[in-house]
Design a protein around this motif. Sequence first.
Motif, short mmCIF file in Angstrom:
data_model
loop_
_atom_site.label_atom_id
_atom_site.label_comp_id
_atom_site.label_asym_id
_atom_site.label_seq_id
_atom_site.Cartn_x
_atom_site.Cartn_y
_atom_site.Cartn_z
N GLU A 42 34.68 37.30 39.96
CA GLU A 42 36.06 37.76 39.96
C GLU A 42 36.11 39.14 40.62
OE1 GLU A 42 38.67 35.91 39.00
OE2 GLU A 42 37.24 34.32 38.52
N ARG A 43 37.25 39.49 41.17
CA ARG A 43 37.45 40.82 41.73
C ARG A 43 37.79 41.76 40.58
NH1 ARG A 43 40.69 41.04 47.23
NH2 ARG A 43 39.94 43.16 46.97
N THR A 44 37.09 42.85 40.49
CA THR A 44 37.29 43.81 39.42
C THR A 44 38.60 44.56 39.62
OG1 THR A 44 34.91 44.10 39.24
CG2 THR A 44 36.30 45.79 38.23
N SER A 67 40.71 47.80 38.62
CA SER A 67 40.47 49.16 38.16
C SER A 67 41.17 49.43 36.83
CB SER A 67 40.99 50.16 39.20
OG SER A 67 40.92 51.48 38.71
N TYR A 74 43.91 38.48 41.94
CA TYR A 74 43.72 39.94 42.04
C TYR A 74 44.99 40.62 42.55
CZ TYR A 74 42.12 44.48 43.67
OH TYR A 74 42.00 45.84 43.89
#
Length: 153
Positions: free
Chosen positions: A20-22, A24, A69
């Motif tokens: 998965e894309r993190t 922030s 995301y």
Amino acid sequence: MSQAFVREREGEAVFEDLPERTISSHPNFVTPEGLAHIEAEVARLQAAFSALTPEAQADVARVNRDLAYWTARRSSAQLVEAEPGDVVRFGSTVTILAEDDSRRTYRIVGEDEADPAQGTISYVSPMARALTGKVTGDVVEVNGNESEILEIA
């Protein structure tokens, strides 16, 4: 978790986890241009998803991941308009004089729109944190290097 097609072995699809894309943990402050970029990415990915065939599982997984995301970033975006002034803040364009006598100009922007090679830096970067709240003539130190603020726009 999403799955991505990696290769085919003897007529059998082999899959590997697609990370998965993190997202922030910092507030998602964006400039008007940053918000437009996020909205364009969501629209582009929605169109790409609509054009995919079920057989393109690797692409489906990637587009789903990226769409999740950018949709999350759009929903958490907090638009911050640049305010002209004498103090460095989000959206400011700052020209500094580095120790090596080189001049550098940075615009402080959101995390997703930062591109240091193009002169935009994230508001959470060390340089932006050092500059924020300062005025023309102040000296900031980042990574052991001092720079003087020459101009704020």
